[in-house]
Motif scaffolding. Structure first.
Motif, PDB file in Angstrom:
ATOM      1  N   ARG A 194      43.339  44.541  44.618  1.00 37.14           N
ATOM      2  CA  ARG A 194      41.884  44.396  44.740  1.00 37.14           C
ATOM      3  C   ARG A 194      41.180  45.681  44.284  1.00 37.14           C
ATOM      4  NH1 ARG A 194      41.626  43.514  49.988  1.00 37.14           N
ATOM      5  NH2 ARG A 194      41.040  45.645  50.443  1.00 37.14           N
ATOM      6  N   GLU A 195      41.687  46.856  44.741  1.00 33.12           N
ATOM      7  CA  GLU A 195      41.040  48.127  44.398  1.00 33.12           C
ATOM      8  C   GLU A 195      41.143  48.441  42.907  1.00 33.12           C
ATOM      9  OE1 GLU A 195      41.726  50.561  48.600  1.00 33.12           O
ATOM     10  OE2 GLU A 195      42.785  51.208  46.800  1.00 33.12           O
ATOM     11  N   GLY A 228      42.152  34.571  42.572  1.00 31.25           N
ATOM     12  CA  GLY A 228      40.722  34.511  42.287  1.00 31.25           C
ATOM     13  C   GLY A 228      40.148  35.833  41.822  1.00 31.25           C
ATOM     14  N   GLY A 229      38.987  35.767  41.183  1.00 33.23           N
ATOM     15  CA  GLY A 229      38.297  36.975  40.717  1.00 33.23           C
ATOM     16  C   GLY A 229      38.518  37.242  39.237  1.00 33.23           C
ATOM     17  N   GLU A 230      37.693  38.150  38.710  1.00 32.26           N
ATOM     18  CA  GLU A 230      37.812  38.562  37.305  1.00 32.26           C
ATOM     19  C   GLU A 230      38.333  39.991  37.254  1.00 32.26           C
ATOM     20  OE1 GLU A 230      37.265  36.865  34.462  1.00 32.26           O
ATOM     21  OE2 GLU A 230      36.995  35.078  35.718  1.00 32.26           O
ATOM     22  N   ILE A 231      39.130  40.304  36.236  1.00 34.65           N
ATOM     23  CA  ILE A 231      39.651  41.671  36.105  1.00 34.65           C
ATOM     24  C   ILE A 231      38.508  42.656  35.889  1.00 34.65           C
ATOM     25  CG2 ILE A 231      40.989  43.237  34.638  1.00 34.65           C
ATOM     26  CD1 ILE A 231      42.920  40.958  34.088  1.00 34.65           C
ATOM     27  N   THR A 232      38.434  43.633  36.792  1.00 37.62           N
ATOM     28  CA  THR A 232      37.465  44.717  36.657  1.00 37.62           C
ATOM     29  C   THR A 232      38.234  46.018  36.850  1.00 37.62           C
ATOM     30  OG1 THR A 232      35.914  43.257  37.811  1.00 37.62           O
ATOM     31  CG2 THR A 232      35.212  45.536  37.430  1.00 37.62           C
ATOM     32  N   VAL A 233      38.413  46.769  35.785  1.00 36.10           N
ATOM     33  CA  VAL A 233      39.235  47.981  35.865  1.00 36.10           C
ATOM     34  C   VAL A 233      38.481  49.066  36.616  1.00 36.10           C
ATOM     35  CG1 VAL A 233      40.350  49.766  34.489  1.00 36.10           C
ATOM     36  CG2 VAL A 233      40.490  47.388  33.780  1.00 36.10           C
ATOM     37  N   ASN A 235      38.726  52.280  36.482  1.00 35.47           N
ATOM     38  CA  ASN A 235      38.441  53.485  35.693  1.00 35.47           C
ATOM     39  C   ASN A 235      38.775  54.785  36.407  1.00 35.47           C
ATOM     40  OD1 ASN A 235      37.615  52.624  33.105  1.00 35.47           O
ATOM     41  ND2 ASN A 235      35.705  51.883  33.988  1.00 35.47           N
ATOM     42  N   VAL A 236      39.424  54.687  37.573  1.00 34.26           N
ATOM     43  CA  VAL A 236      39.883  55.890  38.252  1.00 34.26           C
ATOM     44  C   VAL A 236      41.354  56.078  37.912  1.00 34.26           C
ATOM     45  CG1 VAL A 236      40.215  57.025  40.472  1.00 34.26           C
ATOM     46  CG2 VAL A 236      38.214  55.566  40.093  1.00 34.26           C
ATOM     47  N   GLU A 237      42.158  55.072  38.239  1.00 36.07           N
ATOM     48  CA  GLU A 237      43.577  55.140  37.923  1.00 36.07           C
ATOM     49  C   GLU A 237      43.902  54.434  36.617  1.00 36.07           C
ATOM     50  OE1 GLU A 237      46.528  54.471  40.913  1.00 36.07           O
ATOM     51  OE2 GLU A 237      45.049  54.702  42.502  1.00 36.07           O
ATOM     52  N   LEU A 238      43.164  53.352  36.335  1.00 31.90           N
ATOM     53  CA  LEU A 238      43.513  52.520  35.183  1.00 31.90           C
ATOM     54  C   LEU A 238      42.529  52.684  34.031  1.00 31.90           C
ATOM     55  CD1 LEU A 238      44.455  49.161  36.930  1.00 31.90           C
ATOM     56  CD2 LEU A 238      45.919  51.116  36.406  1.00 31.90           C
ATOM     57  N   MET A 239      43.053  52.571  32.809  1.00 31.74           N
ATOM     58  CA  MET A 239      42.196  52.593  31.624  1.00 31.74           C
ATOM     59  C   MET A 239      41.910  51.186  31.140  1.00 31.74           C
ATOM     60  SD  MET A 239      44.307  55.499  29.597  1.00 31.74           S
ATOM     61  CE  MET A 239      43.308  55.472  28.116  1.00 31.74           C
ATOM     62  N   GLU A 240      42.869  50.276  31.397  1.00 32.02           N
ATOM     63  CA  GLU A 240      42.800  48.965  30.778  1.00 32.02           C
ATOM     64  C   GLU A 240      43.730  48.033  31.542  1.00 32.02           C
ATOM     65  OE1 GLU A 240      43.677  49.604  26.682  1.00 32.02           O
ATOM     66  OE2 GLU A 240      43.279  47.529  26.159  1.00 32.02           O
ATOM     67  N   ALA A 241      43.348  46.767  31.701  1.00 33.23           N
ATOM     68  CA  ALA A 241      44.230  45.781  32.328  1.00 33.23           C
ATOM     69  C   ALA A 241      43.951  44.431  31.701  1.00 33.23           C
ATOM     70  CB  ALA A 241      43.996  45.726  33.841  1.00 33.23           C
ATOM     71  N   ALA A 242      45.015  43.630  31.540  1.00 32.06           N
ATOM     72  CA  ALA A 242      44.838  42.329  30.896  1.00 32.06           C
ATOM     73  C   ALA A 242      46.011  41.426  31.223  1.00 32.06           C
ATOM     74  CB  ALA A 242      44.715  42.509  29.382  1.00 32.06           C
ATOM     75  N   TRP A 243      45.839  40.125  30.943  1.00 33.74           N
ATOM     76  CA  TRP A 243      46.917  39.146  31.107  1.00 33.74           C
ATOM     77  C   TRP A 243      47.701  39.036  29.797  1.00 33.74           C
ATOM     78  CZ3 TRP A 243      47.440  37.849  35.999  1.00 33.74           C
ATOM     79  CH2 TRP A 243      46.311  37.821  36.829  1.00 33.74           C
ATOM     80  N   PHE A 244      49.041  39.017  29.906  1.00 31.76           N
ATOM     81  CA  PHE A 244      49.880  38.930  28.713  1.00 31.76           C
ATOM     82  C   PHE A 244      50.875  37.781  28.869  1.00 31.76           C
ATOM     83  CE2 PHE A 244      48.473  43.302  28.831  1.00 31.76           C
ATOM     84  CZ  PHE A 244      48.236  43.626  27.497  1.00 31.76           C
TER      85      PHE A 244
END
Ligand SMILES: [Zn+2]
Length: 271
Positions: A194-195, A228-233, A235-244
């Motif tokens: 979640r975070e 549920g929910g939409e990916i919202t990065v 920007n503290v730990e992560l630069m980018e996230a996506a489904w592959f």
């Protein structure tokens, strides 16, 4: 050959011994003919290298294994070299890598618990177990373990992968985070996901675990389903996230890591 951990060093002197010698997180290796090896006791002695602050680890076959440091300002001659432990992950063989990891974990603990954290007095090693005792106030410190969860989040035929700001290189991995006091591993999974990416997960199930000795983690692996929910990065730990999908994976971590085992499990499942 399986490593057998042990606390008490051999009383009558071993047939042979392997020394895992550290300078911070760098391990002393001997480089012969392009291969990296762990130095053997007799050869170190012949080369005039004297280990200090030794910790007995256990046995690999007939060889006793020790962690150690060198006296400050000692410069081992060629063919010895200091190498970052992470860089040896696919170089010295899995068995030696995990013993080196254990050695790194214990040396790090030994180095940072020479004084009591409660009263500041020098500590002593307990004679009967792997622990440090403060003679002044009685505090006992065991080697510190920092548990972390690592999670493969699935959404249909896709896997959630992210690029972390701390990663060296451009690879993507499954999400991970340290367990906080007061929470269960499952609560930690839900909170971290979640975070970091703003989504909810369900059906959290155990996958496996792995020591991660950089310097003292225990990675506890899980698989979870998207809820549920939409990916919202963050920007503290992560630069980018996506489904592959399994056929469209980016660069992923090295084979030996549980992160890669989770990703390989996902790929096998899709096949
Ligand atoms: Zn104390």
């Amino acid at each position: 050959m399986d490593f057998i951990p042990a606390f008490r060093p051999p009383a009558d002197g071993p047939q042979s011994a392997l020394w895992f010698i550290f300078e911070k997180s760098k391990l002393l290796v001997s480089r012969d003919n392009g291969t990296c090896g762990i130095p053997e006791a007799r050869r170190l002695a012949a080369d005039g290298i004297v280990p200090a602050r030794q910790i007995f680890l256990g046995y690999l076959g007939d060889s006793a294994c020790y962690a150690a440091e060198l006296e400050p300002d000692t410069t081992p001659p060629a063919p010895y070299a200091w190498m970052d432990l992470r860089a040896l992950m696919n170089t010295i063989g899995d068995e030696l890598f995990w013993i080196a990891g254990r050695a790194n974990h214990l040396m790090d603990w030994d180095r940072s618990h020479r004084f009591c954290g409660r009263c500041g007095q020098p500590t002593v090693d307990k004679p009967d177990e792997r622990a440090k005792h403060c003679p002044a106030c009685g505090l006992i410190n065991y080697p510190r373990l920092s548990p972390a969860v690592i999670v493969a989040v699935l959404k249909g035929d896709r896997l959630l992968l992210a690029r972390n700001k701390r990663f060296r290189g451009a690879f993507y991995s499954v999400l991970a985070g340290f367990v906080e006091p007061g929470e269960t591993l499952e609560q930690c999974v839900m909170r971290e996901i979640r975070e970091e990416v703003g989504i909810a997960v369900k059906n959290i199930r155990y996958f496996g675990s792995q020591p991660w000795p950089f310097p003292n983690s225990l990675m506890v692996g899980f698989v979870a389903d998207y809820a549920g929910g939409e990916i919202t990065v963050d920007n503290v730990e992560l630069m980018e996230a996506a489904w592959f999908t399994a056929t469209d994976l980016p660069q992923v971590p090295p084979r030996i890591s549980i992160a890669r085992q989770l990703i390989d499990w996902f790929v096998d499942r899709q096949a």
